[in-house]
Design an enzyme around this catalytic site. Structure first.
Site, short mmCIF file in Angstrom:
data_model
loop_
_atom_site.label_atom_id
_atom_site.label_comp_id
_atom_site.label_asym_id
_atom_site.label_seq_id
_atom_site.Cartn_x
_atom_site.Cartn_y
_atom_site.Cartn_z
N SER A 133 -2.54 -3.28 2.37
CA SER A 133 -1.82 -2.18 3.01
C SER A 133 -0.94 -1.56 1.94
O SER A 133 -0.62 -2.20 0.94
CB SER A 133 -0.94 -2.74 4.14
N TYR A 146 5.38 -9.53 8.03
CA TYR A 146 4.14 -8.79 7.79
C TYR A 146 4.00 -8.40 6.33
O TYR A 146 2.96 -8.64 5.70
CB TYR A 146 4.10 -7.54 8.68
#
Length: 276
Positions: A133, A146
């Site tokens: 990401s 995360y």
């Protein structure tokens, strides 16, 4: 020459579904993996082979890889896409949930990689694609666990790239920006459960609103953008080590590289409208 074979995890929706379709269109024999095979019917109707797999269950991963090799005799591409966003203040998120976040986003991906590498080494070819990401290069408030998983997967991919090179195996990192999937809503739900009350409630409300923002949703890129990047990577003679694509990915990663920490803190805090 037999068709090349690809395994895509998290294939039941979003980036995984789009990637499975892309690789199928490129001529690969594609296995789409998910915990629930009933959600893979759309892919099965297109000729993609559904595979029940839970990336936190070693037995299901071993069985899945064994099935692919027994049916096709090879495995050429692994796309580690399965993952989710667990948001919440670091002090609020139970360690059980934090560990599960790492189990899915990191250990599941690397265990599956361990299982396919011997087959790729035997072929002296293959590509491991790790979907991280832009969150593996930047950070956002209340997303610590995360982001920790994505930073970890970035580092592990770099080490693996060097280790795998002598065996003709490429390792590629895909860094999506904002993508129109279920991810934001899931992260917002988890955020509200973890930090919706208590000392971080005001921050949680702001970040959850940002994750669900209709304006952000409209700007987000379709999953096909990421699937196209993966298609380029696996068909390139010499793929790039990283592909940053999707809404905001390149400018935000560049901004993080340029700005001092506190300046980036301020930019991100304003972007999600954190209360002062």
């Amino acid at each position: 020459m037999p068709a090349k074979t690809a395994l895509v995890t998290g294939a039941s929706s979003g980036i995984g579904e789009a990637t499975a379709l892309k690789l199928h269109n490129l001529g690969y024999t594609v296995y789409g993996a998910a915990r629930r095979t009933d959600r893979l019917q759309k892919l099965a109707d297109r000729g993609i082979r559904p595979l029940a797999m839970n990336v936190t269950d070693d037995g299901s991963m071993c069985a899945g890889v064994d099935r692919i090799v027994s049916e096709t005799g090879r495995i050429d591409v692994l796309v580690n896409n399965a993952g989710y966003g667990s948001y919440g203040a670091l002090e609020d998120v139970p360690l059980e949930e934090a560990r599960y976040q790492f189990d899915v986003n990191v250990f599941g991906a690397l265990r599956l990689t361990q299982l396919v590498l011997p087959h790729m080494r035997g072929q002296h070819s293959g590509t491991v694609v790790n979907v991280t990401s832009m969150g593996g290069k930047i950070y956002t408030p209340l997303g610590g666990w995360y982001h920790g998983t994505k930073f970890a997967l970035e580092a592990l991919s770099d080490c693996l790239r060097i280790e795998a090179k002598p065996f003709g195996i490429d390792v590629v990192v895909i860094e999506p920006g904002g993508i129109a999937t279920e991810w934001g809503g899931i992260a917002a739900d988890k955020l509200e459960r973890s930090s919706g009350t208590g000392p971080h409630a005001a921050q949680a409300a702001a970040v959850a609103a940002s994750l669900r923002s209709e304006a952000n949703t409209k700007r987000n890129s379709p999953p096909a953008v990421i699937a196209d990047a993966i298609g380029k990577a696996v068909t390139a003679r010499r793929p790039k080590t990283r592909y940053a694509t999707g809404f905001g990915a390149r400018p935000l990663i560049a901004l993080r590289r340029i700005l001092p920490d506190r300046a980036f803190d301020a930019v991100i805090s304003r972007a999600v409208a954190l209360p002062r």
